[in-house]
Write an enzyme that holds these catalytic residues in place. Structure first.
Site, PDB file in Angstrom:
ATOM      1  N   ARG A 181       5.885   5.625  -5.668  1.00  0.00           N
ATOM      2  CA  ARG A 181       4.580   5.428  -5.051  1.00  0.00           C
ATOM      3  C   ARG A 181       3.818   4.259  -5.664  1.00  0.00           C
ATOM      4  O   ARG A 181       3.043   3.595  -4.977  1.00  0.00           O
ATOM      5  CB  ARG A 181       3.761   6.715  -5.166  1.00  0.00           C
ATOM      6  CG  ARG A 181       4.315   7.840  -4.304  1.00  0.00           C
ATOM      7  CD  ARG A 181       3.410   9.027  -4.290  1.00  0.00           C
ATOM      8  NE  ARG A 181       3.899  10.049  -3.374  1.00  0.00           N
ATOM      9  CZ  ARG A 181       3.254  11.172  -3.100  1.00  0.00           C
ATOM     10  NH1 ARG A 181       2.091  11.418  -3.678  1.00  0.00           N
ATOM     11  NH2 ARG A 181       3.760  12.056  -2.270  1.00  0.00           N
TER      12      ARG A 181
ATOM     13  N   ASP B 196     -12.640  15.120   0.864  1.00  0.00           N
ATOM     14  CA  ASP B 196     -11.329  14.808   0.306  1.00  0.00           C
ATOM     15  C   ASP B 196     -11.503  13.834  -0.858  1.00  0.00           C
ATOM     16  O   ASP B 196     -12.526  13.136  -0.956  1.00  0.00           O
ATOM     17  CB  ASP B 196     -10.404  14.197   1.358  1.00  0.00           C
ATOM     18  CG  ASP B 196      -8.929  14.364   0.991  1.00  0.00           C
ATOM     19  OD1 ASP B 196      -8.352  15.410   1.338  1.00  0.00           O
ATOM     20  OD2 ASP B 196      -8.368  13.455   0.343  1.00  0.00           O
TER      21      ASP B 196
END
Length: 291
Positions: free
Chosen positions: A52, A161
């Protein structure tokens, strides 16, 4: 002279990306992720984090994970890179009508009971960990459907979030056609607008679904959430799995401070509150009521 491979990338630059994220560097990142965000990052996830971070390292034209680590923990890195890093390390897997039992319970049990009590109050739902928006928009569809039959019903949805990238996607409300396969055809016709681009078939949620939805950034590890609203339902699904048990308990207790007595709390099917000291009683699998 710099040569390029068949993808057009410089061979020298490509070679540097083959370096591994060392166990030592991984441990540094892992401790930071846990201390700041409560997310568990065990050694087994080193390769995942390595993959990632690779894209981000390329974007910054860096030559190694060590170089990225030095930059990230510098003052400039903490000011400029933190949100990029967070968007990279957080997992955002979600779907419309995921774990449908919750929406059935909301439709058949919670909403009729609420309507019988007081039609003048606004019904409020919090989607904690709303990711790219599929969950709060599914909630919006469910509540709009109930409102069609009960015109006096009023509602508000809050989605929060930790990923600003996901919040931007949620705000746009645009999804590939493959994402909406789980939505019944009648509801698709009512709440989704098809794009005219045949080469890139997408749908956009109807403005009606965004009308009563507010999206905000929130790190669940913060000592205080600064949330003033009190909610009838809180969705916190497939978020707790990234925390250890003590952190899960702390997060749930903080969320419950903004849940009405008798309000409902939904968790994911792979999560459990067993043995936790929280103000919730078990109603049925993954569904709880505040006591």
């Amino acid at each position: 002279m710099t040569t390029t491979n068949r993808h057009g990338n410089p061979e020298g630059a490509l070679a540097c990306f083959k370096a591994e994220l060392t166990e030592k560097d991984f441990e540094v990142f892992s401790k930071f992720i846990y201390s700041e965000y409560g997310i568990k990052m065990p050694p087994i996830k080193r390769i995942m984090l390595q993959g990632r971070l690779l894209k981000r390292i390329r974007e910054l034209n860096m030559k190694s994970y060590s170089e990225y680590k030095e930059y990230f923990f510098s003052q400039a890195g903490q000011e400029k890179e933190l949100l990029h890093f967070l968007n990279v390390v957080t997992t955002n897997k979600t779907d419309f009508f995921r774990e449908p039992v919750h929406f059935i319970f909301l439709k058949e049990n919670i909403l009729p009971a609420f309507q019988e009590q007081d039609t003048k109050q606004m019904f409020k739902v919090w989607s904690a960990g709303c990711s790219s928006g599929e969950e709060p928009y599914t909630i919006a569809i469910t509540l709009n459907e109930f409102q069609r039959l009960n015109p006096l019903f009023k509602f508000q949805i809050t989605g929060t979030d930790i990923s600003t990238q996901m919040l931007e996607k949620a705000a746009k409300g645009v999804y590939p056609m493959t994402k909406v396969a789980t939505i019944p055809l009648e509801l698709k016709k009512r709440y989704l607008l098809k794009s005219k681009d045949a080469g890139n078939p997408t749908v956009r949620v109807h403005p009606l679904l965004q009308k009563n939805l507010v999206l905000n950034y929130l790190n669940l590890m913060e000592s205080s959430y600064g949330v003033k609203e009190t909610y009838d339902v809180i969705f916190c699904r497939n978020v707790l799995i990234y925390f250890d048990r003590p952190t899960q308990e702390r997060v749930i207790n903080k969320l419950c401070q903004n849940l009405k007595r008798g309000g409902h709390f939904f968790i994911g099917h792979s999560e459990s509150l067993s043995g936790m000291d929280v103000p919730l009683k078990h109603i049925k699998p993954t569904i709880f009521e505040k006591i």
